[in-house]
Structure formats: C-alpha cells, structure tokens
Design a protein around this motif. Structure first.
Motif: not given
Length: 194
Positions: A148-166
């Motif tokens: 999950v490629v994070l933008t500068e504005e995104q937190s690690v938690e944002d990426g973890e949410r995307v990863a769990h959904e996928l």
C-alpha cells in the motif's frame, strides 16, 4: 567556513526531500488459492502484468539491500527497512535504476558479500494505491504480497486499513501471514539460491 546562503540551505532541504525514503505498508502471506486470489485481484485491478525478477541480496549492517534484475537487462538497486513481523507493517525504501546490473553486482559483491539470490515470477495488479503481487518463488511456492503506497499525508494506520480490507477480499487469513523476506525463508531451508 562561511555562512551558508538561504539558497544553499533551500537546495539542501529540497535534495534531502527528494532523496528521502518512500513509504508503504506491506503484507506478505502464503497463497492457498492462487486462482481465487487472481480472480479477486483482476476484478479490482484489471488484468495483471507478468514480471520476472532475480533479486541478489547483499550483506549490510541494517535493513536489506538487493539488486533486482529484469529480463530486459536492466536493474534496480533497492534498499529497504521494515520489521520482521507478520501482518501489515511499515516499509521505508529507496530505489535507483541501473543500466549496468552486472557491474553493480560485481562491485557490491566484492565490497559487501552476497547473502543469497531469490528468483520469482510475479503477476502485478494495481488496485487503487496498492500493488498486489502474486508471486511464484523458486524453491518456496506461491505467495501474495501487498504494498500500500502511502502519500505524504497518509498515516501508517491509513495504509493498514487499506491492507486489511484487501486481505479480506483476497482470502488472506492470519495463519497465512509471514514475516521477513523470501530470502529468509530460503535460508531457513538451507538454500541461498546461489
């Protein structure tokens, strides 16, 4: 030394930002049902792109350093740091391309030593901001990897949410998750791929 001008400081800050490490949230798992995972990835990201990689890992004091070769004769030098834990985890990485992977491998091998080699066939799917990899790794079998490629504005938690959904959509269970790199699994089997 004299004082640095404002322009020098600005240039250094810009260079540091450009040279900074990129971030993604990664998941690596054993793949139980390749066909089912492929179908789910195709529904979300369209047809996958087939890639072949040979990754040579070098001995380094921290993180991992690998030279990735592709069949077109090019390569990428990739340095990354991430914890060796299961589940979604932050990975920081830097990549630089090379048109001379043979020369680079020779120099790095002499300077650092080669730890091992991983050969894999990969199907790459782009699902939103996530790179979904279905990997067939020589000597190990089939795996799924999410980046999950994070933008500068995104937190690690944002990426973890995307990863769990996928993970849910692709049928990844907790017991399928692995830590470390493919090379670690090969070395644990007593193989280095050399």
């Amino acid at each position: 030394m004299g004082k640095r001008s404002g322009d020098d400081v600005t240039k250094r800050a810009q260079w540091a930002g450009a040279a900074g490490m990129r971030r993604n949230v990664e998941v690596k798992a054993r793949l139980r049902e390749r066909a089912a995972a492929r179908g789910a990835a195709e529904r979300r990201g369209g047809p996958g792109r087939a890639l072949a990689h040979t990754d040579t890992f070098f001995r380094v004091p921290r993180g991992r350093l690998k030279l990735r070769r592709t069949p077109d004769g090019r390569g990428e030098l990739i340095f990354y740091e991430r914890p060796d834990t299961t589940g979604p985890k932050l990975s920081r990485f830097t990549i630089t391309p090379t048109d001379d992977p043979d020369g680079l491998e020779a120099v790095l091998g002499q300077a650092l030593g080669v730890l091992g080699v991983v050969r894999k066939e990969r199907l790459l799917f782009l699902v939103g901001q996530t790179r979904v990899h279905l990997d067939s790794v020589e000597g190990l079998g089939d795996f799924l990897e999410l980046e999950v490629v994070l933008t500068e504005e995104q937190s690690v938690e944002d990426g973890e949410r995307v990863a769990h959904e996928l993970m849910k959509e692709l049928g990844v269970e907790e017991e399928d998750l692995i830590s470390g790199a493919y090379l670690d699994l090969l070395l644990a089997k007593g193989e280095s791929g050399l």
